[in-house]
Design a protein around this motif. Structure first.
Motif, short mmCIF file in Angstrom:
data_model
loop_
_atom_site.label_atom_id
_atom_site.label_comp_id
_atom_site.label_asym_id
_atom_site.label_seq_id
_atom_site.Cartn_x
_atom_site.Cartn_y
_atom_site.Cartn_z
N GLY A 72 0.82 -1.20 0.00
CA GLY A 72 0.00 0.00 0.00
C GLY A 72 0.86 1.25 0.00
O GLY A 72 0.51 2.26 -0.63
N THR A 73 1.98 1.18 0.68
CA THR A 73 2.87 2.34 0.72
C THR A 73 3.36 2.68 -0.69
O THR A 73 3.35 3.86 -1.09
CB THR A 73 4.06 2.06 1.66
N MET A 74 3.76 1.66 -1.45
CA MET A 74 4.23 1.96 -2.80
C MET A 74 3.08 2.48 -3.67
O MET A 74 3.26 3.43 -4.44
CB MET A 74 4.91 0.75 -3.46
N GLY A 75 1.89 1.90 -3.51
CA GLY A 75 0.74 2.38 -4.29
C GLY A 75 0.43 3.83 -3.96
O GLY A 75 0.20 4.65 -4.86
N ASN A 76 0.44 4.16 -2.68
CA ASN A 76 0.16 5.54 -2.28
C ASN A 76 1.22 6.50 -2.78
O ASN A 76 0.92 7.57 -3.30
CB ASN A 76 0.12 5.65 -0.74
N HIS A 181 -6.16 12.09 -4.41
CA HIS A 181 -5.63 10.72 -4.26
C HIS A 181 -6.39 10.03 -3.13
O HIS A 181 -6.53 10.59 -2.04
CB HIS A 181 -4.14 10.72 -3.92
N LEU A 182 -6.83 8.81 -3.40
CA LEU A 182 -7.51 8.02 -2.36
C LEU A 182 -6.56 6.94 -1.84
O LEU A 182 -6.07 6.12 -2.62
CB LEU A 182 -8.76 7.35 -2.95
N ASP A 183 -6.31 6.97 -0.53
CA ASP A 183 -5.67 5.83 0.12
C ASP A 183 -6.80 4.89 0.49
O ASP A 183 -7.47 5.05 1.51
CB ASP A 183 -4.90 6.30 1.37
N GLY A 184 -6.98 3.89 -0.38
CA GLY A 184 -8.08 2.94 -0.18
C GLY A 184 -7.58 1.62 0.38
O GLY A 184 -8.04 0.56 -0.03
N ALA A 185 -6.65 1.71 1.32
CA ALA A 185 -6.14 0.47 1.93
C ALA A 185 -7.30 -0.40 2.42
O ALA A 185 -7.27 -1.62 2.30
CB ALA A 185 -5.20 0.80 3.09
N ASP A 206 -8.57 10.78 -8.56
CA ASP A 206 -7.76 10.70 -9.79
C ASP A 206 -6.83 9.51 -9.73
O ASP A 206 -6.53 8.89 -10.75
CB ASP A 206 -6.95 11.99 -9.94
N THR A 207 -6.33 9.24 -8.54
CA THR A 207 -5.48 8.06 -8.33
C THR A 207 -5.97 7.40 -7.03
O THR A 207 -6.34 8.09 -6.08
CB THR A 207 -3.98 8.45 -8.16
N ALA A 208 -5.97 6.07 -7.02
CA ALA A 208 -6.40 5.38 -5.80
C ALA A 208 -5.54 4.13 -5.62
O ALA A 208 -5.29 3.40 -6.58
CB ALA A 208 -7.87 5.00 -5.87
N SER A 209 -5.09 3.93 -4.39
CA SER A 209 -4.35 2.72 -4.05
C SER A 209 -5.26 1.86 -3.18
O SER A 209 -5.78 2.35 -2.17
CB SER A 209 -3.07 3.09 -3.29
#
Ligand code: PLP
Length: 351
Positions: A72-76, A181-185, A206-209
């Motif tokens: 998740g850290t890399m995705g974020n 940006h969504l942190d969707g952990a 726009d971007t979501a992890s």
């Protein structure tokens, strides 16, 4: 030191482990799916299982494309880099994982600045953030390029962000040249609790992890979703960061298995969290998903005494413990934990 996801290393076999939903182990069926996965070299984009996972997650969240990343850290962090240039800033909640619990990665790796607002326990207020946005083109101010939101909010005790606030923020951001940006952990937990479609959550960013390794129970992996153009750039960033993986379909297969079998069942974790809260005298209104926050307790003493009886809890601060329900804790485990914790908290606090 109080970690968000750890109570320190050690053998925990046989314990009811409520420290985090990251602690799940792959189920036998998931392991079979992993063993049988078709694989290829994913850096060459020849791993059919990874390709299938990326297509599926992009579609689920209403985006053009997706990228499988190790964490998740890399995705974020790649997500933030896609929507923010060095010297610009990301604005977010002071307790946002991306800004506070990822070791300053946005600054250390990418030269991104960040600024935070103190929210009401993690709950998103679009206006509070909008008021703080700084314009592009000013001679002095650091331009706000992106706003980060977290759903569910980890430090907020698993709270589900109000859809109306997410919508308001996204609608406003369109005219303001600011990305979201969504942190969707734990966005799957938000979906399970609210019934809001995953694509609705996805389209408001726009971007979501999104993480496969939290409530969904996969051993590894997150997926970043965005436009096709942004995901092409993300692929380069992933490689630069050393996240280009090879026959990684064995891990993507775990993610696909989790999407097939572990999304609906999150409701069970939420029910378990409510049961725990009820039995511990925690206000059930504070339990929206799979986390229970117990306040005003001597956290280290509670953790130690509970551990001695085979129940592991997270210490969030000196006076707060956190219980996270997940795939590896069944109803019997919940009953056992409730019994032990009621006794331990009672003895230590007199309540
Ligand atoms: C809200 C949130 N975002 C991101 C992450 C980072 O995920 P990972 O541990 O896979 O890097 C976590 C980890 O627990 C999290 O709780």
């Amino acid at each position: 030191m109080y970690g968000i996801d750890t109570d320190g290393p050690g053998s925990t076999s046989g314990a009811v482990d409520l420290r985090s939903d990251t602690l799940t182990r792959p189920t036998p069926a998931m392991r079979r799916a992993m063993a049988e996965a078709e694989v290829g070299d994913d850096v060459y984009r020849e791993d059919p299982t990874v390709n299938a996972l990326e297509e599926r997650v992009a579609e689920l969240f209403g985006h053009q494309a997706a990228l499988f990343v190790p964490s998740g850290t890399m995705g974020n962090q790649i997500g933030l880099r896609l929507v923010c240039e060095p010297g610009q800033e990301v604005l977010g909640d002071a307790d946002a994982h991306v800004l506070t619990y990822e070791m300053g990665a946005a600054a250390a790796l990418f030269g991104l600045s960040s600024r935070t607002v103190v929210s009401d326990g993690g709950r998103l207020s679009a206006d509070q953030l909008i008021e703080q946005v700084r314009p592009h083109g000013d001679w002095h101010l650091t331009a706000t390029a992106a706003i980060a939101v977290e759903n569910t909010h980890n430090r907020g005790g698993g709270l589900v962000q109000p859809l109306a606030e997410l919508q308001r923020l996204f609608d406003w951001s369109r005219g303001a040249g600011v990305n979201v940006h969504l942190d969707g952990a734990r966005v799957f937990n938000a979906h399970a609790a609210s019934g809001v479609p995953l694509a609705t959550y996805g389209r408001l960013a726009d971007t979501a992890s999104v993480c496969l390794s939290k409530g969904l129970g996969a051993p590894v992996g997150s997926v970043l979703v965005a436009s096709a153009e942004r995901i092409a750039a993300a692929r380069l960033w992933r490689k630069r960061l050393g996240g280009g993986m090879r026959q990684v379909g064995v891990l993507a297969a775990a993610g696909l298995h989790a999407l097939d079998h572990h999304v609906e069942r999150l409701a069970e974790d939420h029910e378990h969290a409510r049961l725990l809260a009820e039995q511990l005298g925690v206000d059930p209104a504070t339990v929206e998903t799979n986390m229970v926050v117990v306040d005003d307790v001597p956290a280290p003493a509670v953790a130690e005494a509970a551990k001695a009886q085979g129940v592991l809890v997270g210490q969030v601060s000196a006076r707060r413990v956190r219980l996270v329900t997940h795939l590896d804790v069944d109803r019997a485990g919940i009953d056992r934990a409730a019994k032990v914790l009621t006794q331990v908290v009672g003895e230590l606090t007199g309540r």
